[in-house]
Design a protein around this motif. Structure first.
Motif, PDB file in Angstrom:
ATOM      1  N   TRP A 170       0.817  -1.225   0.000  1.00  0.00           N
ATOM      2  CA  TRP A 170       0.000   0.000   0.000  1.00  0.00           C
ATOM      3  C   TRP A 170       0.849   1.274   0.000  1.00  0.00           C
ATOM      4  CZ3 TRP A 170      -4.900  -0.463  -1.138  1.00  0.00           C
ATOM      5  CH2 TRP A 170      -5.550  -1.661  -0.838  1.00  0.00           C
ATOM      6  N   THR A 207      -3.941   3.095  -8.328  1.00  0.00           N
ATOM      7  CA  THR A 207      -3.044   2.155  -7.666  1.00  0.00           C
ATOM      8  C   THR A 207      -3.710   1.483  -6.463  1.00  0.00           C
ATOM      9  OG1 THR A 207      -2.062   4.009  -6.416  1.00  0.00           O
ATOM     10  CG2 THR A 207      -0.926   3.297  -8.414  1.00  0.00           C
ATOM     11  N   THR A 208      -4.611   2.197  -5.804  1.00  0.00           N
ATOM     12  CA  THR A 208      -5.372   1.572  -4.709  1.00  0.00           C
ATOM     13  C   THR A 208      -6.214   0.416  -5.229  1.00  0.00           C
ATOM     14  OG1 THR A 208      -5.469   3.616  -3.414  1.00  0.00           O
ATOM     15  CG2 THR A 208      -7.143   1.953  -2.951  1.00  0.00           C
ATOM     16  N   LEU A 209      -6.890   0.629  -6.350  1.00  0.00           N
ATOM     17  CA  LEU A 209      -7.698  -0.430  -6.949  1.00  0.00           C
ATOM     18  C   LEU A 209      -6.839  -1.610  -7.390  1.00  0.00           C
ATOM     19  CD1 LEU A 209     -10.222   1.657  -9.094  1.00  0.00           C
ATOM     20  CD2 LEU A 209     -10.683   0.424  -6.955  1.00  0.00           C
ATOM     21  N   LEU A 210      -5.689  -1.324  -7.979  1.00  0.00           N
ATOM     22  CA  LEU A 210      -4.804  -2.396  -8.438  1.00  0.00           C
ATOM     23  C   LEU A 210      -4.298  -3.231  -7.271  1.00  0.00           C
ATOM     24  CD1 LEU A 210      -2.709  -0.521 -11.154  1.00  0.00           C
ATOM     25  CD2 LEU A 210      -4.442  -2.281 -11.543  1.00  0.00           C
ATOM     26  N   ALA A 228      -5.747  -3.483  -4.314  1.00  0.00           N
ATOM     27  CA  ALA A 228      -6.884  -4.171  -3.690  1.00  0.00           C
ATOM     28  C   ALA A 228      -7.270  -5.425  -4.470  1.00  0.00           C
ATOM     29  CB  ALA A 228      -8.073  -3.218  -3.599  1.00  0.00           C
ATOM     30  N   ARG A 229      -7.146  -5.378  -5.796  1.00  0.00           N
ATOM     31  CA  ARG A 229      -7.518  -6.527  -6.632  1.00  0.00           C
ATOM     32  C   ARG A 229      -6.451  -7.610  -6.620  1.00  0.00           C
ATOM     33  NH1 ARG A 229      -9.179  -4.483 -12.463  1.00  0.00           N
ATOM     34  NH2 ARG A 229      -9.253  -6.759 -12.720  1.00  0.00           N
ATOM     35  N   ALA A 230      -5.198  -7.221  -6.362  1.00  0.00           N
ATOM     36  CA  ALA A 230      -4.109  -8.199  -6.364  1.00  0.00           C
ATOM     37  C   ALA A 230      -4.091  -8.973  -5.053  1.00  0.00           C
ATOM     38  CB  ALA A 230      -2.771  -7.495  -6.569  1.00  0.00           C
ATOM     39  N   ARG A 231      -3.729 -10.222  -5.138  1.00  0.00           N
ATOM     40  CA  ARG A 231      -3.641 -11.033  -3.929  1.00  0.00           C
ATOM     41  C   ARG A 231      -2.319 -10.759  -3.232  1.00  0.00           C
ATOM     42  NH1 ARG A 231      -5.720 -17.019  -5.958  1.00  0.00           N
ATOM     43  NH2 ARG A 231      -7.857 -16.391  -6.488  1.00  0.00           N
TER      44      ARG A 231
END
Length: 222
Positions: A83, A207-210, A212-215
């Protein structure tokens, strides 16, 4: 983020640094909001010329940049590593918006520029963890030297024939961003800070969305 997103984000941030530096240079009449080597030289020149009044602002800008770098790095260190990029981008956005608010309230140009210098200091912590990555910082002297060095390697066939391309694009990003910043300031005055604030906020959101979607990376058992 994968390396492609990191590269793209870094180039946009390099252009943003050029934009804000050109804007600050015009507003301050020859000082910088991200190029601290220039401000340090200006301070030394004014101090050596026994002109303490003119030496004061360059050192304040250097101090603000350093404070922003420290705070941005603290944010990057304290939040979970994945993050760090969106967190520092959000912090940078707040500083740019603070500069706009200060500038609209106070006519003294130096006050808003201190917040911009802090924002530029913080920006250098956005992609600090990417090894061998020059884009995204607020200075390109190293990239420019590497650009020339790799051209020499290409000409002498000691390196890749296109190895210079990446560093050349980084330098060009700063140049284009600075040109846009100068034109925007001429047309919009301090409201020219709205586009970089929107860009930084958009990057923080994307970048927050990316992230959040990544494990999260799986922990390795001892």
């Amino acid at each position: 983020m994968n390396r492609g997103w990191q590269l793209g984000t870094g180039l946009v941030l390099t252009a943003l640094a050029g934009y804000i530096d050109a804007l600050g240079f015009l507003r301050l009449g020859g000082l910088y909001t991200s190029f601290m080597s220039g401000n340090t030289t200006q301070f030394a020149a004014y101090a050596g010329d026994a002109d303490p009044d003119r030496a004061f602002l360059p050192m304040l800008l250097v101090g603000s940049f350093l404070a922003g770098a420290i705070l941005g790095s603290v944010v990057a260190i304290l939040v979970p590593a994945r993050w760090a990029t969106p967190a520092v981008l959000a912090f940078e956005t707040l500083l740019v918006l603070a500069a706009l608010a200060i500038g609209l309230v106070h006519s003294e140009p130096g006050l808003a520029s201190l917040a911009l210098a802090a924002a530029m200091g913080a920006q250098n912590a956005v992609l600090a963890g990417v090894k061998g990555f020059r884009a995204g910082t607020t200075f390109v002297t190293g990239a420019l030297f590497s650009f020339g060095q790799k051209i020499a390697e290409a000409v002498t066939r000691r390196g890749s024939p296109l190895g210079w391309l990446g560093d050349g694009v980084v330098w060009m990003s700063l140049l284009v961003g600075a040109l846009c910043g100068a034109l925007a300031y001429r047309a919009l005055n301090l409201y020219a800070l709205i586009p970089p604030a929107l860009i930084a906020a958009s990057l923080a959101g994307v970048t927050t969305l990316l992230v959040a979607r990544a494990r999260p990376a799986a922990k390795v058992s001892p």
